[in-house]
Motif scaffolding. Structure first.
Motif, PDB file in Angstrom:
ATOM      1  N   ASN A 103      34.705   6.236  39.481  1.00  0.00           N
ATOM      2  CA  ASN A 103      35.343   5.478  38.398  1.00  0.00           C
ATOM      3  C   ASN A 103      36.858   5.639  38.410  1.00  0.00           C
ATOM      4  O   ASN A 103      37.527   5.307  37.440  1.00  0.00           O
ATOM      5  N   ASP A 104      37.398   6.181  39.481  1.00  0.00           N
ATOM      6  CA  ASP A 104      38.827   6.347  39.685  1.00  0.00           C
ATOM      7  C   ASP A 104      39.470   7.361  38.738  1.00  0.00           C
ATOM      8  O   ASP A 104      40.644   7.263  38.422  1.00  0.00           O
ATOM      9  N   SER A 105      38.693   8.359  38.287  1.00  0.00           N
ATOM     10  CA  SER A 105      39.245   9.449  37.477  1.00  0.00           C
ATOM     11  C   SER A 105      39.618  10.599  38.398  1.00  0.00           C
ATOM     12  O   SER A 105      38.786  11.064  39.181  1.00  0.00           O
ATOM     13  N   LYS A 106      40.854  11.048  38.288  1.00  0.00           N
ATOM     14  CA  LYS A 106      41.280  12.179  39.110  1.00  0.00           C
ATOM     15  C   LYS A 106      40.677  13.452  38.537  1.00  0.00           C
ATOM     16  O   LYS A 106      40.817  13.755  37.363  1.00  0.00           O
ATOM     17  N   ILE A 107      40.002  14.203  39.406  1.00  0.00           N
ATOM     18  CA  ILE A 107      39.281  15.401  38.987  1.00  0.00           C
ATOM     19  C   ILE A 107      39.958  16.678  39.472  1.00  0.00           C
ATOM     20  O   ILE A 107      39.953  17.684  38.802  1.00  0.00           O
ATOM     21  N   GLY A 108      40.486  16.648  40.676  1.00  0.00           N
ATOM     22  CA  GLY A 108      41.056  17.859  41.247  1.00  0.00           C
ATOM     23  C   GLY A 108      41.623  17.589  42.624  1.00  0.00           C
ATOM     24  O   GLY A 108      42.046  16.468  42.921  1.00  0.00           O
ATOM     25  N   SER A 109      41.582  18.619  43.466  1.00  0.00           N
ATOM     26  CA  SER A 109      42.095  18.514  44.823  1.00  0.00           C
ATOM     27  C   SER A 109      41.153  19.214  45.797  1.00  0.00           C
ATOM     28  O   SER A 109      40.573  20.243  45.468  1.00  0.00           O
ATOM     29  N   THR A 110      41.050  18.652  46.989  1.00  0.00           N
ATOM     30  CA  THR A 110      40.264  19.312  48.023  1.00  0.00           C
ATOM     31  C   THR A 110      41.116  20.406  48.655  1.00  0.00           C
ATOM     32  O   THR A 110      42.340  20.301  48.706  1.00  0.00           O
ATOM     33  N   ILE A 111      40.447  21.458  49.109  1.00  0.00           N
ATOM     34  CA  ILE A 111      41.179  22.548  49.748  1.00  0.00           C
ATOM     35  C   ILE A 111      40.661  22.818  51.160  1.00  0.00           C
ATOM     36  O   ILE A 111      41.148  23.719  51.826  1.00  0.00           O
ATOM     37  N   GLY A 112      39.690  22.029  51.606  1.00  0.00           N
ATOM     38  CA  GLY A 112      39.174  22.215  52.949  1.00  0.00           C
ATOM     39  C   GLY A 112      37.705  21.880  53.044  1.00  0.00           C
ATOM     40  O   GLY A 112      37.150  21.174  52.198  1.00  0.00           O
ATOM     41  N   TYR A 113      37.070  22.427  54.067  1.00  0.00           N
ATOM     42  CA  TYR A 113      35.643  22.201  54.274  1.00  0.00           C
ATOM     43  C   TYR A 113      35.085  23.316  55.148  1.00  0.00           C
ATOM     44  O   TYR A 113      35.833  24.043  55.809  1.00  0.00           O
ATOM     45  N   GLN A 114      33.766  23.453  55.117  1.00  0.00           N
ATOM     46  CA  GLN A 114      33.097  24.373  56.034  1.00  0.00           C
ATOM     47  C   GLN A 114      32.128  23.561  56.882  1.00  0.00           C
ATOM     48  O   GLN A 114      31.615  22.531  56.430  1.00  0.00           O
ATOM     49  N   PHE A 115      31.896  24.018  58.105  1.00  0.00           N
ATOM     50  CA  PHE A 115      31.066  23.250  59.023  1.00  0.00           C
ATOM     51  C   PHE A 115      30.259  24.162  59.935  1.00  0.00           C
ATOM     52  O   PHE A 115      30.575  25.347  60.087  1.00  0.00           O
ATOM     53  N   GLU A 116      29.215  23.583  60.541  1.00  0.00           N
ATOM     54  CA  GLU A 116      28.384  24.308  61.493  1.00  0.00           C
ATOM     55  C   GLU A 116      29.144  24.416  62.814  1.00  0.00           C
ATOM     56  O   GLU A 116      29.658  23.419  63.317  1.00  0.00           O
ATOM     57  N   THR A 117      29.169  25.593  63.394  1.00  0.00           N
ATOM     58  CA  THR A 117      29.926  25.782  64.624  1.00  0.00           C
ATOM     59  C   THR A 117      29.242  25.141  65.830  1.00  0.00           C
ATOM     60  O   THR A 117      29.916  24.734  66.767  1.00  0.00           O
ATOM     61  N   LYS A 118      27.933  25.053  65.817  1.00  0.00           N
ATOM     62  CA  LYS A 118      27.219  24.487  66.966  1.00  0.00           C
ATOM     63  C   LYS A 118      27.415  22.977  67.072  1.00  0.00           C
ATOM     64  O   LYS A 118      27.709  22.453  68.136  1.00  0.00           O
ATOM     65  N   THR A 119      27.241  22.284  65.953  1.00  0.00           N
ATOM     66  CA  THR A 119      27.264  20.810  65.974  1.00  0.00           C
ATOM     67  C   THR A 119      28.573  20.213  65.481  1.00  0.00           C
ATOM     68  O   THR A 119      28.868  19.061  65.755  1.00  0.00           O
ATOM     69  N   GLY A 120      29.330  20.969  64.698  1.00  0.00           N
ATOM     70  CA  GLY A 120      30.546  20.441  64.096  1.00  0.00           C
ATOM     71  C   GLY A 120      30.285  19.695  62.790  1.00  0.00           C
ATOM     72  O   GLY A 120      31.208  19.207  62.148  1.00  0.00           O
ATOM     73  N   SER A 121      29.029  19.606  62.362  1.00  0.00           N
ATOM     74  CA  SER A 121      28.684  18.882  61.134  1.00  0.00           C
ATOM     75  C   SER A 121      29.204  19.598  59.897  1.00  0.00           C
ATOM     76  O   SER A 121      29.032  20.818  59.753  1.00  0.00           O
ATOM     77  N   VAL A 122      29.823  18.825  59.002  1.00  0.00           N
ATOM     78  CA  VAL A 122      30.346  19.396  57.761  1.00  0.00           C
ATOM     79  C   VAL A 122      29.178  19.806  56.874  1.00  0.00           C
ATOM     80  O   VAL A 122      28.243  19.034  56.651  1.00  0.00           O
ATOM     81  N   ILE A 123      29.229  21.033  56.373  1.00  0.00           N
ATOM     82  CA  ILE A 123      28.221  21.543  55.443  1.00  0.00           C
ATOM     83  C   ILE A 123      28.629  21.182  54.022  1.00  0.00           C
ATOM     84  O   ILE A 123      27.818  20.714  53.232  1.00  0.00           O
TER      85      ILE A 123
END
Length: 193
Positions: A103-123
């Motif tokens: 709904n276009d409401s600003k909630i916060g900010s992203t600070i990064g991500y974690q992912f699987e080392t084997k596949t590279g898929s974001v967890i």
């Protein structure tokens, strides 16, 4: 002995030495991690090596298929396996992107991500709140399925998912408070309080 990791945060991967798995030589240090924002998958990394005898540096690019192992102390890559990839639709970081609801409401900010080392898929994508949703401070995580879209400046996610987001670890303030409480209960005499 280095421990092989199954999952890692992008920020934890930065500055790790990149080692050729066969020659055991250091190629450089990780300085960029390339994320395919449509597939929610890490597709490669860049490492940089400063050249002492020249004024400059050498960058090497590795596709995720070339990454053999990620440990706590180094990243092992297979330089013999040549894979090209296009960086034009990839982003290096989503840290400090603004987080919005559908709904276009600003909630916060992203600070990064974690992912699987084997596949590279974001967890999960990690974020902090910057408005009055009445949630405790700290780092929260969103599943890639809860993310509607990502571009170079913002992330859009479902509001219901944001409101029910799980905490990612404890903030430093929470850790200090719980440590003080532990020592207060067990080691500080009640007469001292």
């Amino acid at each position: 002995m280095d421990i092989q990791l199954t999952a890692i945060r992008r920020s934890e991967l930065l500055n790790l030495p990149v080692i050729d798995i066969e020659s055991k030589e250091e190629i450089g240090r990780v300085d960029q991690v390339w994320l395919d924002i449509k597939a929610h998958k890490v597709t490669g990394l860049t490492c940089t090596r400063k050249l002492l005898w020249q004024s400059g540096q050498r960058q090497s690019y590795f596709h995720w298929a070339q990454v053999e192992k990620i440990g706590t102390k180094a990243v092992l890559v297979n330089t013999k396996r040549q894979v090209n990839f296009n960086l034009s639709e990839l982003v290096d970081s989503i840290a400090c992107n603004e987080l919005f609801t559908e709904n276009d409401s600003k909630i916060g900010s992203t600070i990064g991500y974690q992912f699987e080392t084997k596949t590279g898929s974001v967890i999960s994508y990690l974020f902090v709140f910057q408005n009055s949703l009445c949630l405790p401070s700290g780092i929260y995580q969103l599943s890639p399925a809860d993310v509607i879209g990502i571009d170079y400046t913002k992330v859009i996610a479902f509001e219901t998912a944001i409101r029910s987001a799980e905490k990612y670890g404890s903030s430093i303030v929470e850790k200090i408070t719980s440590t003080v409480e532990f020592f207060k209960e067990d080691y500080i005499p009640s007469t001292a309080l």
